[in-house]
Design an enzyme around this catalytic site. Structure first.
Site, PDB file in Angstrom:
ATOM      1  N   ASP A 121       0.823  -1.209   0.000  1.00  9.42           N
ATOM      2  CA  ASP A 121       0.000   0.000   0.000  1.00  9.42           C
ATOM      3  C   ASP A 121       0.863   1.267   0.000  1.00  9.42           C
ATOM      4  OD1 ASP A 121      -1.326  -2.293   1.089  1.00  9.42           O
ATOM      5  OD2 ASP A 121      -2.944  -1.005   1.774  1.00  9.42           O
ATOM      6  N   ASP A 174      -4.106  -0.267  -3.406  1.00 10.42           N
ATOM      7  CA  ASP A 174      -4.259   0.851  -2.479  1.00 10.42           C
ATOM      8  C   ASP A 174      -3.216   1.926  -2.744  1.00 10.42           C
ATOM      9  OD1 ASP A 174      -6.381  -0.547  -1.463  1.00 10.42           O
ATOM     10  OD2 ASP A 174      -5.727  -0.464   0.619  1.00 10.42           O
ATOM     11  N   HIS A 190      -9.184  -0.188  -2.125  1.00 11.87           N
ATOM     12  CA  HIS A 190      -9.410   1.259  -2.198  1.00 11.87           C
ATOM     13  C   HIS A 190      -9.488   1.780  -3.622  1.00 11.87           C
ATOM     14  CE1 HIS A 190      -9.512   3.052   1.867  1.00 11.87           C
ATOM     15  NE2 HIS A 190      -9.010   1.877   2.194  1.00 11.87           N
ATOM     16  N   HIS A 226      -3.851  -8.234  -3.406  1.00 13.36           N
ATOM     17  CA  HIS A 226      -3.901  -7.207  -2.367  1.00 13.36           C
ATOM     18  C   HIS A 226      -4.380  -7.755  -1.028  1.00 13.36           C
ATOM     19  CE1 HIS A 226      -4.177  -3.278  -0.555  1.00 13.36           C
ATOM     20  NE2 HIS A 226      -5.396  -3.582  -0.148  1.00 13.36           N
ATOM     21  N   ARG A 285     -12.872  -7.107   9.234  1.00 14.76           N
ATOM     22  CA  ARG A 285     -13.263  -5.889   8.523  1.00 14.76           C
ATOM     23  C   ARG A 285     -14.739  -5.874   8.159  1.00 14.76           C
ATOM     24  NH1 ARG A 285      -8.317  -3.758   6.237  1.00 14.76           N
ATOM     25  NH2 ARG A 285      -6.641  -5.258   6.375  1.00 14.76           N
ATOM     26  N   HIS A 299      -2.443  -4.770   2.302  1.00 15.79           N
ATOM     27  CA  HIS A 299      -3.756  -4.567   2.926  1.00 15.79           C
ATOM     28  C   HIS A 299      -3.733  -4.274   4.418  1.00 15.79           C
ATOM     29  CE1 HIS A 299      -8.079  -4.750   2.776  1.00 15.79           C
ATOM     30  NE2 HIS A 299      -8.230  -5.972   3.272  1.00 15.79           N
TER      31      HIS A 299
END
Length: 474
Positions: free
Chosen positions: A218, A247, A280, A328, A376, A403
């Site tokens: 990320d 991301d 994202h 990811h 999450r 991630h």
């Protein structure tokens, strides 16, 4: 009773210091001693929200309300979790409960009104959408109408193409906090979309025996840290290939700069520069966490829509020398998934809430065996036995994913078979973590880790362009 007060008091102090993991540990200890107190779950829910464990936050808030239906903060916490998961109607219902319980609570009324605005906006967007007949934003772009002003002194494409010199000039231009001309920005996006549309969902990457290959995690709009990666590891080139594992944007307030540098290198070295989609790279995340607002502030709403079209075509994962799979998020809710199943997955869409595409973008490893619901609230958690089965079924050696923030910038789990790499140091200017990238050679694919601290950046705070609705989370 003294143990309860000790745990809770100490946990609250860690929370104030933003040491949320330690706070969660102590709230959990209090719950283990007495699992019938709503406030313990409410406090832990708030800490989970701060660590982006929205699924756990939702579970704890719901448990708190199960124990005490009059616990108002439980409705606040659950609404925040729902908001984070994009479940705005459910969040609105909880905020409505708070306003009815506390009709004179101004803060609750503001939260309710703001959430209601989002629900109405989404309903309006859905009402006017015509999926089958909707014209592509890319088709509506008229580059010739975008006049390059005489006083523009920034980098210029050469015959409409990205060059090595253009990229060097662009990076310096961005370091000086200047903007790329909109004609060139749109041209890059259109060209990248054309290229990505020709890519498969799973990209096979061949790394020669003696060649170095770099995998980054990320970036999250931390442009100056991205520049530091190139300083430490060399600029991308045909002899210095990179894979950026999703991301690229959101949270950090230099996301526009990051994505245009990455897309520029994708065009310059299409066979030696790779990009995987992250969770994202999606409309909901971009609306909430800053990228859409930043694009609108620096360019136009039309460009924000074009980015969505481009992101829909990003590959979901890459396979290095038929031995290392890079995605990811993580692995799957079923043992039967093969690389061929991934190849057949339709990616030209917004991420669904379940299935292969969702899990590639959202899942996380866990130390215990088996599978568990995601912390999450999207995807799953998978244990070392799940990783082992997947690797054996697909004749792979290990997986690399991103991630998750890691204190050292990386983490080796599942007996060395599941590696996390996270490349945004001091995430959001608050986490204090190192960043990391992985290098390997094609001969043995043995991962080597380079870690680094955050570098200074201009005084623009993370989340500067984020949706104001995020204030509801406090």
């Amino acid at each position: 009773m003294i143990f309860f007060y000790s745990y809770i008091g100490e946990a609250n102090e860690y929370f104030k210091k933003q040491q949320y993991d330690k706070a969660i540990e102590l709230y959990t200890s209090a719950i283990e001693l007495n699992d019938s107190v709503a406030i313990y779950y409410g406090n832990r829910s708030f800490a989970y929200l701060k660590t982006e464990c929205f699924g756990y936050a939702l579970q704890d808030a719901s448990k708190a309300l199960e124990l005490d239906k009059t616990y108002v903060k439980g409705y606040y916490r659950r609404a925040s979790a729902y908001m984070s998961l994009g479940k705005f109607k459910l969040a609105l219902k909880d905020y409505e409960t708070v306003t009815k319980t506390r009709p004179n609570d101004r803060d609750a009324k503001v939260k309710y009104n703001e959430c209601q605005k989002v629900v109405k906006m989404l309903m309006f967007q859905k009402a006017i959408a015509v999926d089958d007949d909707k014209k592509s934003v890319a088709e509506s772009i008229n580059l010739e109408a975008m006049v390059i002003e005489d006083d523009y002194e920034g980098p210029r494409l050469e015959d409409g193409k990205v060059t090595e010199q253009f990229m060097k000039d662009l990076m310096e231009h961005y370091k000086a906090q200047k903007k790329l001309h909109r004609q060139y920005a749109y041209k890059i996006l259109l060209d990248v979309k054309d290229h990505l549309m020709k890519q498969p969902t799973l990209v096979d990457v061949k790394i020669p025996d003696n060649s170095k290959f770099t995998v980054c995690g990320d970036i999250h709009g931390q442009y100056y840290d991205l520049m530091n990666i190139f300083q430490l590891n060399g600029l991308p080139s045909s002899t210095n290939p990179y894979l950026f594992n999703g991301d690229f944007v959101d949270r950090g307030s230099f996301s526009v700069e990051c994505i245009f540098v990455l897309f520029g290198y994708k065009l310059l070295y299409p066979e030696h520069f790779f990009m995987s989609r992250g969770n994202h790279e999606s409309v909901t995340m971009n609306q909430m966490y800053g990228f859409e607002g930043e694009v609108k502030a620096k360019y136009t709403a039309q460009m924000a829509e074009l980015f969505t079209e481009v992101y829909n075509w990003l590959p979901l994962c890459h396979c290095l020398n038929n031995k290392v799979l890079v995605m990811h998020g993580g692995l799957f809710s079923g043992d039967e998934v093969t690389l061929e199943d991934i190849r057949k997955t339709d990616r030209n869409r917004q991420p669904p809430e379940e299935g292969i595409m969702c899990e590639l973008l959202w899942s996380d490893p866990m130390p215990s065996m088996g599978r568990a619901p995601s912390k999450r609230g999207v995807g799953i958690q998978f244990g070392p036995d799940i990783t082992k089965k997947f690797l054996e079924r697909n004749n792979l050696e290990y997986v690399i994913r991103s991630h998750e923030v890691k204190a050292e910038g990386f983490e080796v789990a599942h007996d060395g078979k599941c590696i996390t790499v996270f490349s945004a140091p001091n995430y959001c200017d608050t986490m204090g973590n190192l960043g990391s990238f992985i290098t390997m050679t094609g001969k043995d694919l043995k991962p080597k880790y380079t870690t680094y601290e955050a570098v200074p950046h201009p005084p623009v705070k993370p989340m500067a362009y984020a949706n104001s609705i995020l204030s509801l989370f406090s």
